[in-house]
Design an enzyme around this catalytic site. Structure first.
Site, mmCIF file in Angstrom:
data_model
loop_
_atom_site.group_PDB
_atom_site.id
_atom_site.type_symbol
_atom_site.label_atom_id
_atom_site.label_comp_id
_atom_site.label_asym_id
_atom_site.label_seq_id
_atom_site.Cartn_x
_atom_site.Cartn_y
_atom_site.Cartn_z
ATOM 1 N N HIS A 134 0.870 -1.185 0.000
ATOM 2 C CA HIS A 134 0.000 0.000 0.000
ATOM 3 C C HIS A 134 0.910 1.239 0.000
ATOM 4 C CE1 HIS A 134 -2.702 3.017 1.875
ATOM 5 N NE2 HIS A 134 -3.701 2.266 1.485
ATOM 6 N N ASP A 211 3.326 -4.372 8.020
ATOM 7 C CA ASP A 211 2.094 -3.601 7.873
ATOM 8 C C ASP A 211 0.944 -4.598 7.983
ATOM 9 O OD1 ASP A 211 -0.190 -2.436 6.910
ATOM 10 O OD2 ASP A 211 0.717 -1.594 5.105
ATOM 11 N N GLN A 214 -4.292 -5.231 6.954
ATOM 12 C CA GLN A 214 -5.269 -6.164 6.361
ATOM 13 C C GLN A 214 -5.201 -7.550 6.976
ATOM 14 O OE1 GLN A 214 -7.632 -5.155 4.550
ATOM 15 N NE2 GLN A 214 -6.896 -3.186 3.772
ATOM 16 N N LYS A 237 -10.293 -0.623 10.394
ATOM 17 C CA LYS A 237 -10.419 -1.825 9.555
ATOM 18 C C LYS A 237 -10.728 -3.043 10.420
ATOM 19 C CE LYS A 237 -7.050 -0.112 6.228
ATOM 20 N NZ LYS A 237 -7.880 0.428 5.150
ATOM 21 N N CYS A 375 -4.913 2.528 -3.611
ATOM 22 C CA CYS A 375 -3.676 3.050 -2.993
ATOM 23 C C CYS A 375 -2.529 2.048 -3.157
ATOM 24 C CB CYS A 375 -3.866 3.398 -1.526
ATOM 25 S SG CYS A 375 -5.093 4.671 -1.266
HETATM 26 N N1 7TS Z 1 -1.598 -0.634 4.745
HETATM 27 C C1 7TS Z 1 -2.506 -1.430 4.165
HETATM 28 C C2 7TS Z 1 -2.123 -2.831 3.770
HETATM 29 C C3 7TS Z 1 -3.787 -0.937 3.923
HETATM 30 O O1 7TS Z 1 -4.695 -1.738 3.351
HETATM 31 C C4 7TS Z 1 -4.103 0.390 4.284
HETATM 32 C C5 7TS Z 1 -5.439 0.998 3.975
HETATM 33 C C6 7TS Z 1 -3.129 1.155 4.924
HETATM 34 C C7 7TS Z 1 -1.883 0.616 5.128
HETATM 35 C C8 7TS Z 1 -3.402 2.538 5.413
HETATM 36 O O2 7TS Z 1 -4.253 2.487 6.523
HETATM 37 P P1 7TS Z 1 -4.774 3.821 7.202
HETATM 38 O O3 7TS Z 1 -5.809 3.344 8.179
HETATM 39 O O4 7TS Z 1 -3.614 4.451 7.873
HETATM 40 O O5 7TS Z 1 -5.348 4.664 6.113
HETATM 41 N N2 7TS Z 1 -6.103 0.388 2.883
HETATM 42 C C9 7TS Z 1 -7.196 0.864 2.242
HETATM 43 C C10 7TS Z 1 -7.827 0.155 1.217
HETATM 44 O O6 7TS Z 1 -7.483 -0.947 0.827
HETATM 45 N N3 7TS Z 1 -8.859 0.867 0.754
HETATM 46 O O7 7TS Z 1 -8.921 2.012 1.447
HETATM 47 C C11 7TS Z 1 -7.883 2.024 2.370
#
Ligand code: 7TS
Length: 417
Positions: A134, A211, A214, A237, A375
């Site tokens: 990501h 990371d 997910q 999430k 992203c």
């Molecule tokens: N890393 C992964 C693997 C992610 O899926 C996401 C967000 C992030 C980092 C960033 O997370 P945040 O909470 O700091 O924004 N992924 C997604 C997605 O798949 N669709 O919208 C956001």
């Protein structure tokens, strides 16, 4: 009724998939159809337990933390720190001081890039990531490389969306200052062999950041067992609120790092001659934190523990297998991301329908999916496509949701034919 029966009924009710009723947002009509929510990889819905915990805190206990002698401040502090204890046990950290609250995964990774890496990086040093990350696990490393003259190396992925492990391991040597990898790809669903990679990196004294944005909502995660140095994830999430997340870091690593941001709460003493910093984890929590967010996250952890992450993982795997086989039956379907080890996510293209058009048509039928590059633009470039449609699962999804997805995809084909 035998004594056994109510208990069996209770256990049955506790199965995920039947948990839809716990999530009030799922109980609504969208464009005249009952909502099918298949966008949990972007943000999951919150159960009543989380909504109530946040509301109760706001209604009864709100005050600033760590600083008041009055009752409300004590209550707020207790609830905020209680949430840290819940997160500690959820990911099996060794001590509560290893759990740093952040705004989310993105902030957690930036913290490591700027506080752990930036002070020591020099030209000639390397950072290794993979092609399926990501943007949150790419851009912070690009920035710190620009700031220090270090170099970013990217391990490739194959047609199925699996990383080339031999190539990645070949990149690891004494020049590498950190290996930063996803646990599960948000665009492809691939599960990375993180434990094996941590072991390999550690044999060369290379620290590892995972990371886990997910992974944490979908499978048991044990940071002690993984032995990773850092693990980042987001509350929104995993059925908690937005604006709260976690950086897990091994105590010795966090101790060795300077604070990232300065302000209240992260200090012991301030004078114009100098400032001494607070102990862990407060050293990394400058300013008034997201108190209600942390409390909501704690409630989400309790909710997940009440079901059991093993149970959730098994359920989602079954729904994912069903989704894969049903999508494969749709004419004109091209699945993107077909790794042998996968979790919770399926990207796809249908005929030559633009993913945004597909997403709009599905929304007209009450089916919520995400479309675009997710992203993860380098992943899209790897497959030579501008974007995909993506259905992503959570514990509340069931086979009916998949049937509705497939029905609406077939309806979309008719519209475009
Ligand atoms: N890393 C992964 C693997 C992610 O899926 C996401 C967000 C992030 C980092 C960033 O997370 P945040 O909470 O700091 O924004 N992924 C997604 C997605 O798949 N669709 O919208 C956001």
């Amino acid at each position: 009724m035998s004594e056994q029966e109510p208990r069996i009924a209770e256990l049955h009710a506790a199965q995920p998939g039947d948990r839809r009723a716990d999530f009030p947002a799922l109980d609504q009509q969208i464009n005249g159809h009952s909502l099918v929510y298949l966008d949990s990889a972007a943000s999951s819905q919150a159960p009543t337990a989380v909504i109530d915990a946040v509301a109760s805190y706001q209604q009864n206990d709100h005050a600033n933390v760590h600083r008041g002698v009055h009752t409300l401040s004590h209550r707020a502090t207790e609830a905020y720190e209680g949430a840290r204890d819940l997160v500690k046990s959820f990911v099996n950290a060794s001590t509560r001081s290893e759990v740093v609250f952040t705004r989310g995964t993105t902030e957690a990774i930036n913290l490591v890039a700027q506080s752990f890496c930036r002070p020591v990086l020099k030209p000639g040093d390397r950072i290794v990531i993979t092609h399926l990350e990501h943007h949150s696990n790419i851009v912070p490393w690009q920035q710190v490389c620009e700031q220090t003259g270090a170099e970013l190396l990217v391990a490739s992925i194959d047609e199925k969306g699996q990383i080339n492990i031999a190539e990645l391991i070949g990149m690891l040597d004494e020049r590498v200052r950190i290996l930063a990898i996803a646990h599960v790809s948000n665009a492809l669903g691939s599960i990375l062999p993180v434990r094996e990679l941590v072991e390999k990196a550690h044999s060369l004294d290379i620290p590892v950041l995972i990371d886990g944005a997910q992974a944490v909502p979908h499978m048991p995660v044990d940071v002690l067992d993984l032995d990773c140095d850092f693990y980042a994830f987001s509350g929104h999430k995993m059925f908690g609120p937005t604006g709260i997340g976690v950086l897990y870091g091994k105590e010795a690593r966090l101790e060795s790092m300077p604070p990232w941001q300065g302000g209240g709460d992260m200090i012991l003493e301030v004078s114009f001659d100098g400032t001494t910093y607070n102990e862990l984890p407060y050293k990394f929590e400058a300013g008034t934190p997201n108190i209600s967010g942390a409390i909501g996250l704690g409630a989400a952890v309790r909710y997940l523990q009440g079901i059991g992450m093993d149970v959730i993982a098994r359920h989602e795997q079954e729904i994912l297998d069903y989704m894969t086989s049903e999508l494969n039956k749709v004419d004109g379907m091209r699945l993107i991301g077909t790794a042998d080890e996968k979790a919770s996510v399926q990207s796809f293209l249908l005929d030559d329908i633009h993913p945004h058009d597909l997403g709009t048509i599905l929304d007209h039928q009450g089916v919520a999916i995400r479309t675009g590059h997710h992203c993860a633009m380098p992943v899209m470039n790897r497959f030579g496509i501008p974007g995909t449609a993506r259905a992503s699962l959570a514990l509340y999804n069931n086979r009916d949701d998949i049937d509705r997805l497939v029905e609406s995809l077939n309806a979309a084909r008719k519209i475009f034919s």
